[in-house]
Design a protein around this motif. Structure first.
Motif, PDB file in Angstrom:
ATOM      1  N   ARG A 105       0.833  -1.204   0.000  1.00  0.00           N
ATOM      2  CA  ARG A 105       0.000   0.000   0.000  1.00  0.00           C
ATOM      3  C   ARG A 105       0.871   1.259   0.000  1.00  0.00           C
ATOM      4  NH1 ARG A 105      -4.352   0.486   4.692  1.00  0.00           N
ATOM      5  NH2 ARG A 105      -2.502   1.062   5.903  1.00  0.00           N
ATOM      6  N   ARG A 197     -14.210  14.081   1.886  1.00  0.00           N
ATOM      7  CA  ARG A 197     -12.821  13.673   2.129  1.00  0.00           C
ATOM      8  C   ARG A 197     -12.067  13.436   0.836  1.00  0.00           C
ATOM      9  NH1 ARG A 197      -8.999   9.562   3.257  1.00  0.00           N
ATOM     10  NH2 ARG A 197     -10.019   8.324   1.665  1.00  0.00           N
ATOM     11  N   TYR A 212      -5.602  13.933   5.482  1.00  0.00           N
ATOM     12  CA  TYR A 212      -5.921  14.194   6.886  1.00  0.00           C
ATOM     13  C   TYR A 212      -6.074  15.694   7.136  1.00  0.00           C
ATOM     14  CZ  TYR A 212      -5.678   9.398   8.387  1.00  0.00           C
ATOM     15  OH  TYR A 212      -5.966   8.069   8.572  1.00  0.00           O
ATOM     16  N   GLU A 243     -16.345   6.560   4.560  1.00  0.00           N
ATOM     17  CA  GLU A 243     -15.573   6.103   5.720  1.00  0.00           C
ATOM     18  C   GLU A 243     -15.426   7.228   6.725  1.00  0.00           C
ATOM     19  OE1 GLU A 243     -11.294   5.580   5.344  1.00  0.00           O
ATOM     20  OE2 GLU A 243     -11.376   6.307   3.290  1.00  0.00           O
ATOM     21  N   GLY A 246     -10.296   8.313   9.524  1.00  0.00           N
ATOM     22  CA  GLY A 246      -9.159   7.403   9.454  1.00  0.00           C
ATOM     23  C   GLY A 246      -9.535   5.957   9.723  1.00  0.00           C
ATOM     24  N   MET A 247     -10.803   5.615   9.502  1.00  0.00           N
ATOM     25  CA  MET A 247     -11.258   4.236   9.729  1.00  0.00           C
ATOM     26  C   MET A 247     -12.310   3.864   8.697  1.00  0.00           C
ATOM     27  SD  MET A 247     -11.605   3.674  13.863  1.00  0.00           S
ATOM     28  CE  MET A 247     -12.149   5.307  14.300  1.00  0.00           C
ATOM     29  N   LEU A 268      -9.945   4.622   1.450  1.00  0.00           N
ATOM     30  CA  LEU A 268      -8.638   4.056   1.770  1.00  0.00           C
ATOM     31  C   LEU A 268      -8.786   2.540   1.975  1.00  0.00           C
ATOM     32  CD1 LEU A 268      -6.238   3.253   3.870  1.00  0.00           C
ATOM     33  CD2 LEU A 268      -5.730   5.126   2.309  1.00  0.00           C
ATOM     34  N   GLY A 270      -8.299  -0.234   3.726  1.00  0.00           N
ATOM     35  CA  GLY A 270      -7.779  -0.614   5.038  1.00  0.00           C
ATOM     36  C   GLY A 270      -7.401  -2.088   5.097  1.00  0.00           C
ATOM     37  N   ILE A 271      -6.308  -2.356   5.780  1.00  0.00           N
ATOM     38  CA  ILE A 271      -5.864  -3.740   5.954  1.00  0.00           C
ATOM     39  C   ILE A 271      -6.733  -4.411   7.022  1.00  0.00           C
ATOM     40  CG2 ILE A 271      -3.888  -5.160   6.665  1.00  0.00           C
ATOM     41  CD1 ILE A 271      -2.197  -2.781   5.333  1.00  0.00           C
ATOM     42  N   THR A 272      -7.197  -3.628   7.987  1.00  0.00           N
ATOM     43  CA  THR A 272      -8.138  -4.163   8.977  1.00  0.00           C
ATOM     44  C   THR A 272      -9.452  -4.511   8.277  1.00  0.00           C
ATOM     45  OG1 THR A 272      -7.144  -2.554  10.478  1.00  0.00           O
ATOM     46  CG2 THR A 272      -9.055  -3.768  11.288  1.00  0.00           C
ATOM     47  N   CYS A 312     -13.284   0.447  11.717  1.00  0.00           N
ATOM     48  CA  CYS A 312     -12.100  -0.373  11.960  1.00  0.00           C
ATOM     49  C   CYS A 312     -10.855   0.239  11.336  1.00  0.00           C
ATOM     50  CB  CYS A 312     -12.323  -1.787  11.437  1.00  0.00           C
ATOM     51  SG  CYS A 312     -12.452  -1.886   9.652  1.00  0.00           S
ATOM     52  N   GLY A 313      -9.736  -0.011  11.984  1.00  0.00           N
ATOM     53  CA  GLY A 313      -8.438   0.467  11.519  1.00  0.00           C
ATOM     54  C   GLY A 313      -7.366  -0.058  12.457  1.00  0.00           C
ATOM     55  N   THR A 314      -6.127   0.041  12.054  1.00  0.00           N
ATOM     56  CA  THR A 314      -5.025  -0.513  12.844  1.00  0.00           C
ATOM     57  C   THR A 314      -4.966   0.069  14.254  1.00  0.00           C
ATOM     58  OG1 THR A 314      -3.702  -0.929  10.892  1.00  0.00           O
ATOM     59  CG2 THR A 314      -2.507  -0.707  12.965  1.00  0.00           C
TER      60      THR A 314
HETATM   61  C1  LIG Z   1      -5.117   4.060   7.564  1.00  0.00           C
HETATM   62  C2  LIG Z   1      -6.536   4.392   7.242  1.00  0.00           C
HETATM   63  C3  LIG Z   1      -7.579   3.475   7.418  1.00  0.00           C
HETATM   64  C4  LIG Z   1      -7.411   2.126   8.068  1.00  0.00           C
HETATM   65  O1  LIG Z   1      -6.464   1.325   7.439  1.00  0.00           O
HETATM   66  P1  LIG Z   1      -5.800   0.100   8.227  1.00  0.00           P
HETATM   67  O2  LIG Z   1      -4.864  -0.485   7.259  1.00  0.00           O
HETATM   68  O3  LIG Z   1      -6.901  -0.806   8.593  1.00  0.00           O
HETATM   69  O4  LIG Z   1      -5.137   0.679   9.428  1.00  0.00           O
HETATM   70  C5  LIG Z   1      -8.858   3.849   7.015  1.00  0.00           C
HETATM   71  N1  LIG Z   1      -9.098   5.066   6.494  1.00  0.00           N
HETATM   72  C6  LIG Z   1      -8.115   5.979   6.326  1.00  0.00           C
HETATM   73  C7  LIG Z   1      -8.450   7.300   5.740  1.00  0.00           C
HETATM   74  C8  LIG Z   1      -6.813   5.676   6.686  1.00  0.00           C
HETATM   75  O5  LIG Z   1      -5.847   6.590   6.525  1.00  0.00           O
END
Ligand SMILES: *Cc1c(COP(=O)(O)O)cnc(C)c1O
Length: 368
Positions: A105, A197, A212, A243, A246-247, A268, A270-272, A312-314
């Motif tokens: 990524r 966004r 961001y 979304e 950041g999740m 984005l 997301g890996i989560t 969800c997110g890291t």
């Molecule tokens: C990093 C991020 C995520 C979550 O991504 P993960 O890989 O799950 O941590 C979701 N949305 C945005 C805008 C991000 O920057």
């Protein structure tokens, strides 16, 4: 087209910090580290110049960096980043969760921001070597981890508008506890009406600081409206849920199925998000990647067809969404707390990340 440097991977030099934090001071900082405030003693650095490619890789003492006031990133925001966690396992070993996915990524983001790609092996080595150096910085608390923040920025001192010729790649590490102060209670989210966004053709699917910066005003508005987080709608129809700042987001229905918005270029990846889709499908849960409108969300919450929603997110892993507010009023999801399936996804993912469950997809990369 992928543009991968063919230069031989430089080996990492190791300059140990002459002034590491003392053991008792470190222990004090690790009692309740919160998120993103406690940093370790070292960092990884790799330089890039057009002439030399990637070179000068090192693990060195964490310290401020000096940049010229004309440095390109300060003016045109050519910057990308990643976020991943290293976990301490029950047997004392350490492991990274899907770092190869972060490396890929990172390079997708680099291409979109007209930056050079970093060979995947260098990305992985920088993370592995930093974690190996900072083994003493894992907080021994519930939800504790070492959060890694790889990032790259345009470091050329030049005011012309063009891709920079020089870049700095760095990884810093932060000892973290649970993301939310006071534990994983359900959050309330504000539906942004005035701000979006990401637009089609923009940088929404790249993990760049600029996304961001553009989301902060909407997030401030959410706080002012008494909510915890902002949720964005698509920029074209202002209708489809995309979304949070950041999740990624999931919806759970009364028939036991789940929906998450599809990756159409403005979300984005997301890996989560990807991990939860796979875990759910492994468990026989139907997951659909399809558009879901804000009006439908409100109607389904009212009728009871929608029983849960979560982000969800890291950083925060899985966070239940209890309430949604916007210019058209507020509505509650399910009982306003943590739903059953939300909890099941959090437990299943956490168990894999901490080496307490089978890892059928080989996501956990042990370091020792
Ligand atoms: C990093 C991020 C995520 C979550 O991504 P993960 O890989 O799950 O941590 C979701 N949305 C945005 C805008 C991000 O920057």
């Amino acid at each position: 087209m992928t543009r991968v440097s063919t230069a031989a991977a430089p080996t990492f030099r190791f300059d140990r910090s002459a002034t590491p934090v003392e053991a008792n001071e470190r222990a004090a900082r690790l009692v309740d580290p919160g998120f993103g405030r406690v940093f370790t003693d070292h960092m990884a650095v790799i330089r890039y110049t057009e002439a030399e490619g990637w070179h000068d890789a090192k693990i060195t003492a964490r310290a401020p960096i000096t940049v010229d006031p004309s440095t390109a990133v300060l003016h045109y925001a050519q910057e990308i980043f990643e976020g991943l966690k290293a976990y301490r396992l029950d047997d004392g070993g350490t492991a990274l969760f899907r770092p190869d996915a972060n490396a890929r990524r990172f390079n997708n983001s680099a291409r979109r921001l007209a930056m050079p790609e970093l060979p995947e092996e260098l990305f992985l080595q920088s993370c592995r070597q930093l974690v190996a150096t900072e083994r003493d910085w894992f907080p021994q608390i519930e939800g504790g981890a070492l959060y890694l923040r790889p990032f790259m920025f345009a470091s050329e001192a030049f005011l012309g508008v063009k891709p920079s010729s020089d870049y700095l790649y760095m990884v810093i590490a932060s000892s973290v506890g649970a993301y939310w102060k006071g534990g994983a209670r359900a959050v309330s989210i504000w539906v942004s009406q005035d701000y979006t966004r990401a637009a089609p053709g923009g940088t929404g699917e790249a993990k760049c600081g600029g996304n961001y910066a553009a989301s902060l005003l909407a997030q401030s508005e959410a706080i002012r409206q008494g909510c915890d987080q902002v949720v964005f709608l698509d920029a074209v129809e202002r209708r489809w849920v995309e979304e949070l700042g950041g999740m990624n987001v999931f919806f759970v229905f009364d028939d036991g199925s789940m929906v998450t918005p599809p990756l159409t270029g403005t979300i984005l990846p997301g890996i989560t998000r990807d991990s939860i889709i796979r875990i759910a499908r492994d468990q026989g849960i139907e997951v659909r990647e399809e558009l879901y409108g804000i009006d439908q969300w409100r109607a389904d919450a009212a009728s009871g067809r929608l029983t849960e929603a979560f982000a969800c997110g890291t950083a925060a892993v899985v966070t239940p969404i209890g309430e949604v507010a916007g210019v058209d009023g507020r509505f509650t999801i399910g009982g306003g707390g943590t739903g059953q399936l939300t909890q099941r996804m959090l437990d299943a993912l956490s168990a894999i990340q901490r080496g307490r469950a089978a890892d059928p997809h080989g996501w956990l990369q042990r370091l020792d």
